[in-house]
Design a protein around this motif. Sequence first.
Motif, mmCIF file in Angstrom:
data_model
loop_
_atom_site.group_PDB
_atom_site.id
_atom_site.type_symbol
_atom_site.label_atom_id
_atom_site.label_comp_id
_atom_site.label_asym_id
_atom_site.label_seq_id
_atom_site.Cartn_x
_atom_site.Cartn_y
_atom_site.Cartn_z
ATOM 1 N N LEU A 158 -6.885 1.940 -6.976
ATOM 2 C CA LEU A 158 -6.670 3.265 -6.758
ATOM 3 C C LEU A 158 -7.955 3.998 -6.192
ATOM 4 C CD1 LEU A 158 -4.833 6.097 -7.220
ATOM 5 C CD2 LEU A 158 -5.896 6.138 -9.675
ATOM 6 N N ALA A 174 2.806 0.302 -6.372
ATOM 7 C CA ALA A 174 1.956 1.027 -5.757
ATOM 8 C C ALA A 174 2.558 2.489 -5.607
ATOM 9 C CB ALA A 174 1.404 0.748 -4.549
ATOM 10 N N LYS A 175 3.782 2.815 -5.271
ATOM 11 C CA LYS A 175 4.475 4.105 -4.770
ATOM 12 C C LYS A 175 4.787 4.691 -6.210
ATOM 13 C CE LYS A 175 8.331 6.279 -2.611
ATOM 14 N NZ LYS A 175 8.430 7.191 -3.649
ATOM 15 N N VAL A 184 -3.136 3.905 -3.012
ATOM 16 C CA VAL A 184 -2.967 2.584 -4.088
ATOM 17 C C VAL A 184 -2.708 1.493 -3.362
ATOM 18 C CG1 VAL A 184 -1.769 1.799 -6.044
ATOM 19 C CG2 VAL A 184 -2.228 4.048 -5.717
ATOM 20 N N LEU A 185 -3.546 0.345 -3.438
ATOM 21 C CA LEU A 185 -3.421 -0.999 -2.859
ATOM 22 C C LEU A 185 -3.043 -2.099 -4.027
ATOM 23 C CD1 LEU A 185 -3.633 -2.729 -0.272
ATOM 24 C CD2 LEU A 185 -6.098 -3.207 -0.998
ATOM 25 N N GLN A 186 -2.122 -2.587 -3.827
ATOM 26 C CA GLN A 186 -1.401 -3.689 -4.965
ATOM 27 C C GLN A 186 -1.424 -5.099 -4.235
ATOM 28 O OE1 GLN A 186 2.394 -2.967 -7.014
ATOM 29 N NE2 GLN A 186 1.117 -3.664 -9.180
ATOM 30 N N ALA A 233 0.941 0.786 -13.113
ATOM 31 C CA ALA A 233 0.767 -0.071 -11.992
ATOM 32 C C ALA A 233 1.639 -1.327 -11.987
ATOM 33 C CB ALA A 233 -0.467 -0.566 -12.467
ATOM 34 N N VAL A 275 0.970 -1.288 0.011
ATOM 35 C CA VAL A 275 -0.119 -0.072 0.009
ATOM 36 C C VAL A 275 1.010 1.190 -0.038
ATOM 37 C CG1 VAL A 275 -0.081 0.236 2.554
ATOM 38 C CG2 VAL A 275 -1.946 1.152 1.115
ATOM 39 N N CYS A 329 -3.894 -3.662 -9.219
ATOM 40 C CA CYS A 329 -3.871 -2.548 -8.433
ATOM 41 C C CYS A 329 -5.167 -1.386 -8.211
ATOM 42 C CB CYS A 329 -2.611 -1.607 -9.089
ATOM 43 S SG CYS A 329 -1.691 -0.351 -8.288
#
Length: 528
Positions: free
Chosen positions: A462, A496-497, A524-526, A492, A311, A460
């Motif tokens: 968002l 995330a960063k 953003v969660l991947q 993506a 995240v 990913c």
Amino acid sequence: MQCSAVLVFVILTLRDQIPAQFDKASVRAISKTLRAMTPVILISLLLALLTGIGFIVAGRLARQRRYKVEALQSEHLRLQAEQEAIVVEERRMFRFLHELGNATARDGRESSLHRFIVEGVVKVTNSAGGALYVFDEAASALVPRYYSEKCAPLLPLTAATLAQCEANPSSLLSTLRLQTVTPGSGVIGQAFTQQKPELLRELLAHPQLKSMGQENDPQRDTTVLVGPVTSGDRKLGVLALTAPSGTRHYTANDFEVFCSLIEQAAFALGHAMTNQELQSKRLLEAELKTAGDVQRILLPESEPEIEGFVVAGKNRPARVLSGDFYDYVQPQQGTFGAVIADVSGKGLPAALVAATCRSALQAYAQRTDSPAAVLAKVNRQVYDDVNEDTFVSMIYFVINTGGDTITLARAGHPEPLLWHASTGKVETLRPGGLGVGIDKGEVFERVTKDFTFSMASGDCLLLYTDGVNEAEDAEGDEFGEQRIQTILAQEAKHGAKAVVDRIMDEVNAFVGGKASGDDITLIVLQKA
């Protein structure tokens, strides 16, 4: 001897008999007398007469010269006295201006300056008392900032007020020092609206004042100098001076001096007010900066380590304080939650509402794993604490660490975007939901439900606030959701960063480096 005696006798006789205006009989008598005299005697008589006339004329001229000298001396003394009075007045004025400058420089308190201005102008003009009213923009009224003890009442008085004054003389001054004036009303209000200094020979002759017919009327036999205190285009207030008309007669020169004094007072007062406003602004800015620092401390310090997920989040306020926030939550063991929110409006009011929402969500998230149930609790708490034109958009999701299922509830927030690693496509998730604070609870809870979906490896998710898609360039065009989807699809695969940083950079470039018009927040969660 006989001729001399006769001559003396004639001269004495003529001196006693010649009247101021000769009549015919007198002329004939003198002519007959002269014809009877011998030529020698006549000549002697004429010489004596001329000599006497010369003495008379010389004496008259001497007296006239003496009178002129005395008049010139008197005029010289008068002019000298006037000159000395002017010099004394100038010294008083220069002393006042010098002390006024020192007072402005050394003492930032407006209350001290108000008193100094009134007492100084009273002293320069040799008045009995004075008052300074300052315009309060918030109240739209002229407020008495200093009213000297011997200043005559400048407001309309009633018989009841006069009766109370007779019973308790100090009550009138207390009333005058507390009573505000509406612009356009009375002596003070008219001077403010008309923006014109005035000399009132008799206070009670003013059209908005009237005598109560009482002998103890404190407004009777009072002369007034009153004028607006204005600095540039800013109307600051009104300065007035009063004196008993029986003992003080304001002249044209006094009026000119008064006009000069109110100009200097306006400069000093305007300078002091500007400094006070700047100090207040600096203090507010310092307080806001401190609040902003505290708010940033409340944001996550670092990205948490989550089993099976990565995240990243970021917040950039449009002002010192942000109405956006994001936070990470651990509702139960083995779960992880995250929230993103955007309060309508910006600055301090929005930041206060954001802090309330964050605290409420942190508290309620510990009691249930249902995002919709948590948002319902937050909504009921916030509804009573916000204005009717304020609301909060939020998304709160919960995941089971190590799994692939995400449960999400959306409360009026921009729809989340999900990038699928298997296809490279971006999907817009469309769960229903109502903004927090719009409805007390029934409607909110009916339309805001949990939304569950799965994420495969590399996918990913968002979440963003509308400060991203509504960012505008120089032509007023918006950044838009399509650009966000394009960046998400491109970045993506880099993590995330990378998605967060790229969106921030692109928004900065789009708006041309100018300050953002709204707060910007991203999460953003991947799936690992």
